[in-house]
Design an enzyme around this catalytic site. Structure first.
Site, mmCIF file in Angstrom:
data_model
loop_
_atom_site.group_PDB
_atom_site.id
_atom_site.type_symbol
_atom_site.label_atom_id
_atom_site.label_comp_id
_atom_site.label_asym_id
_atom_site.label_seq_id
_atom_site.Cartn_x
_atom_site.Cartn_y
_atom_site.Cartn_z
ATOM 1 N N ASP A 18 47.237 43.713 30.936
ATOM 2 C CA ASP A 18 46.942 45.034 30.374
ATOM 3 C C ASP A 18 47.729 46.112 31.125
ATOM 4 O O ASP A 18 47.698 47.290 30.750
ATOM 5 C CB ASP A 18 45.434 45.328 30.344
ATOM 6 C CG ASP A 18 44.827 45.435 31.718
ATOM 7 O OD1 ASP A 18 45.503 45.100 32.706
ATOM 8 O OD2 ASP A 18 43.654 45.865 31.811
ATOM 9 N N SER A 19 48.498 45.709 32.154
ATOM 10 C CA SER A 19 49.468 46.614 32.785
ATOM 11 C C SER A 19 50.471 47.094 31.736
ATOM 12 O O SER A 19 51.178 48.086 31.939
ATOM 13 C CB SER A 19 50.194 45.916 33.933
ATOM 14 O OG SER A 19 50.636 44.630 33.536
ATOM 15 N N ASP A 21 45.337 39.064 28.662
ATOM 16 C CA ASP A 21 44.450 39.872 29.508
ATOM 17 C C ASP A 21 43.483 40.661 28.626
ATOM 18 O O ASP A 21 43.919 41.445 27.765
ATOM 19 C CB ASP A 21 45.338 40.842 30.319
ATOM 20 C CG ASP A 21 44.726 41.259 31.621
ATOM 21 O OD1 ASP A 21 43.624 40.781 31.955
ATOM 22 O OD2 ASP A 21 45.364 42.078 32.324
ATOM 23 N N LYS A 34 42.244 36.281 30.703
ATOM 24 C CA LYS A 34 41.852 36.787 32.018
ATOM 25 C C LYS A 34 40.941 37.981 31.813
ATOM 26 O O LYS A 34 41.141 38.761 30.882
ATOM 27 C CB LYS A 34 43.090 37.206 32.827
ATOM 28 C CG LYS A 34 42.736 37.838 34.174
ATOM 29 C CD LYS A 34 43.953 38.096 35.031
ATOM 30 C CE LYS A 34 44.632 39.425 34.783
ATOM 31 N NZ LYS A 34 43.764 40.621 34.952
ATOM 32 N N GLU A 73 38.476 41.012 34.240
ATOM 33 C CA GLU A 73 38.226 41.572 35.568
ATOM 34 C C GLU A 73 36.735 41.586 35.896
ATOM 35 O O GLU A 73 35.905 41.769 34.994
ATOM 36 C CB GLU A 73 38.759 43.022 35.629
ATOM 37 C CG GLU A 73 40.262 43.118 35.443
ATOM 38 C CD GLU A 73 40.783 44.556 35.547
ATOM 39 O OE1 GLU A 73 39.992 45.483 35.880
ATOM 40 O OE2 GLU A 73 41.982 44.742 35.292
ATOM 41 N N GLU A 110 43.659 40.703 43.873
ATOM 42 C CA GLU A 110 44.613 41.824 43.914
ATOM 43 C C GLU A 110 44.269 42.788 45.051
ATOM 44 O O GLU A 110 43.115 43.247 45.177
ATOM 45 C CB GLU A 110 44.595 42.570 42.565
ATOM 46 C CG GLU A 110 45.555 43.767 42.553
ATOM 47 C CD GLU A 110 45.856 44.332 41.181
ATOM 48 O OE1 GLU A 110 45.402 43.754 40.170
ATOM 49 O OE2 GLU A 110 46.567 45.365 41.141
HETATM 50 O O1 KIV Z 1 47.584 43.541 34.024
HETATM 51 C C1 KIV Z 1 48.221 42.929 34.895
HETATM 52 O O2 KIV Z 1 49.455 42.910 34.918
HETATM 53 C C2 KIV Z 1 47.452 42.215 35.912
HETATM 54 C C3 KIV Z 1 48.194 41.673 37.078
HETATM 55 C C4 KIV Z 1 48.452 42.750 38.039
HETATM 56 C C5 KIV Z 1 47.492 40.522 37.708
HETATM 57 O O3 KIV Z 1 46.266 42.135 35.809
#
Ligand code: KIV
Length: 294
Positions: A58-59, A97, A127, A129, A196
Site C-alpha cells: 500500500d506504499s 497488501d 498482508k 498490519e 518494520e
Molecule cells: O506497503 C509496503 O510497501 C510495505 C512494506 C514497507 C513492507 O508494507
C-alpha cells in the site's frame, strides 16, 4: 557428473515460489528476498532477477500516487495495480497488501477483501498490519485458505496513532509487547511476518523465537529475509529516503536528465532526425503530388 538436478542460471526458469518455500528457506538458514512492485514492467524485471516474493504494497499510495501517507489508497486501486504485477511476474510469491479500512471494520469484510486479491488480481497471499487486535481476522482469512503475512513494528496505516513514521519497540515494555504480538500472529496462522523499523537485536530475537520467517525492513540482518520499497531502492521517490534504505540507483536523476534532453531535442529540432522518420517511395510520392495538383 552429479546426479542432482541442474541449477538454472536463467532466473526466468526459476520455479514458482510458495509459502512452503519461505518456511524451508528459514529452516535452511537462507535469506528470503522481497521487493515491492506496482506495475507490469517493474514486476517483470524484479521477477527476472530471481526474487522470492513481490509485495504489491500500500506504499503505492505514497510512491506512485503521491499521497502523504498510505491511508487514502482503496481496495479497487490496489487490485488494479496487483493485476498489472501478476501479469509481469511468473515465479515470485505475489502478496497483495490489504489497504486501510479493508480489514478493520469486520471479519466478514476482511475475508471478502482478502479473497478479492486472489480471485480478481492473481495474488497468492495477502498482508495486513497489526498485532493481537487482528488475530481473529487473520484466523478467519487463513481459515478461508488464504495465506496471510503479518506486519508489526512501524505499521504505516497507524501513522496518526504512532505520532508519525517512527521506529517501534525501543523500550523494554514495547519490545516485550512486540514479541508477544509476533507469537500471537504465528499462532493465528500467519505464514510470515514483516518487521518494520524495530531495533536489530529485538528483530533477531523475534526471528529466533518464532518458527515462521520474519522479513525485515529497517530491522537489521538478523531477520530471515529483507524487503525494500522498490522506489526507495531505485531512487525514484523524491520526498525522503529512510535511513535503513540502501539506494542502488538514482532513477529520478536519470529520468530527469532524459526528459530534459528530450525537451531540448524537440525545441532545437534535433528530434526526430532521419533515423526516426517513416519513408514513402518516390513513385508513391510523385503520384500523390500529381493528385494534389489536379
Ligand atoms: O506497503 C509496503 O510497501 C510495505 C512494506 C514497507 C513492507 O508494507
Amino acid at each position: 557428473m552429479s546426479a542432482a538436478a541442474p541449477v538454472s542460471t536463467n532466473p526466468s526458469q526459476h520455479r514458482k515460489v510458495t509459502t512452503l518455500a519461505f518456511r524451508q528457506k528459514k529452516e535452511r538458514g537462507e535469506s528470503i528476498t522481497m521487493l515491492t512492485a506496482y506495475d507490469y514492467p517493474t514486476a517483470l524485471a524484479i521477477d527476472q532477477a530471481g526474487i522470492d516474493s513481490i509485495l504489491v504494497g500500500d506504499s503505492l499510495a505514497m510512491v506512485v500516487l503521491g499521497y502523504e501517507n498510505t491511508l487514502p489508497v482503496t481496495m479497487d486501486e490496489m487490485l488494479h495495480h496487483a493485476r498489472a504485477v501478476s501479469r509481469g511476474a511468473n515465479n515470485a510469491l505475489l502478496i497483495g497488501d490489504m489497504p486501510f479500512m479493508s480489514y478493520q471494520v469486520s471479519i466478514e469484510e476482511a475475508v471478502r477483501n482478502a479473497g478479492r486479491f486472489l480471485q480478481e488480481a492473481g495474488m497468492d497471499a495477502i498482508k495486513l498490519e497489526g498485532g493481537r487486535e487482528r488475530a481473529d481476522a487473520i484466523r478467519a482469512i487463513v481459515g478461508a485458505g488464504i495465506p496471510v503475512m503479518g506486519h508489526l513494528g512501524l505499521t504505516p496505516q497507524s501513522v496518526h496513532q504512532l505520532g508519525g513514521f517512527r521506529a517501534q519497540g525501543k523500550t523494554a515494555a514495547a519490545a516485550k509487547h512486540l514479541l508477544e504480538d509476533a507469537r500471537i500472529l504465528e499462532e493465528a496462522g500467519c505464514f510470515s511476518l514483516v518487521l518494520e523499523a524495530v531495533p536489530a537485536r529485538l528483530a533477531e530475537t523475534i526471528s529466533k523465537q518464532i518458527s515462521i520467517p520474519t522479513i525485515g525492513i529497517g530491522a537489521g540482518a538478523g531477520c530471515d529475509g529483507q524487503v525494500l520499497v522498490t522506489h526507495d531502492l531505485l531512487g525514484l521517490f523524491d520526498r525522503f529516503t529512510p535511513k535503513f534504505v540502501k539506494q542502488y540507483a538514482n532513477l529520478h536523476a536519470a529520468m530527469k536528465k532524459a526528459f530534459t534532453e528530450y525537451v531540448d531535442d524537440v525545441e532545437t529540432r534535433r528530434f526526430p532526425s532521419n533515423e526516426h522518420i517513416i519513408e514513402m517511395t518516390d513513385e508513391e510520392w510523385e503520384a500523390f503530388q500529381e493528385e494534389i495538383r489536379k
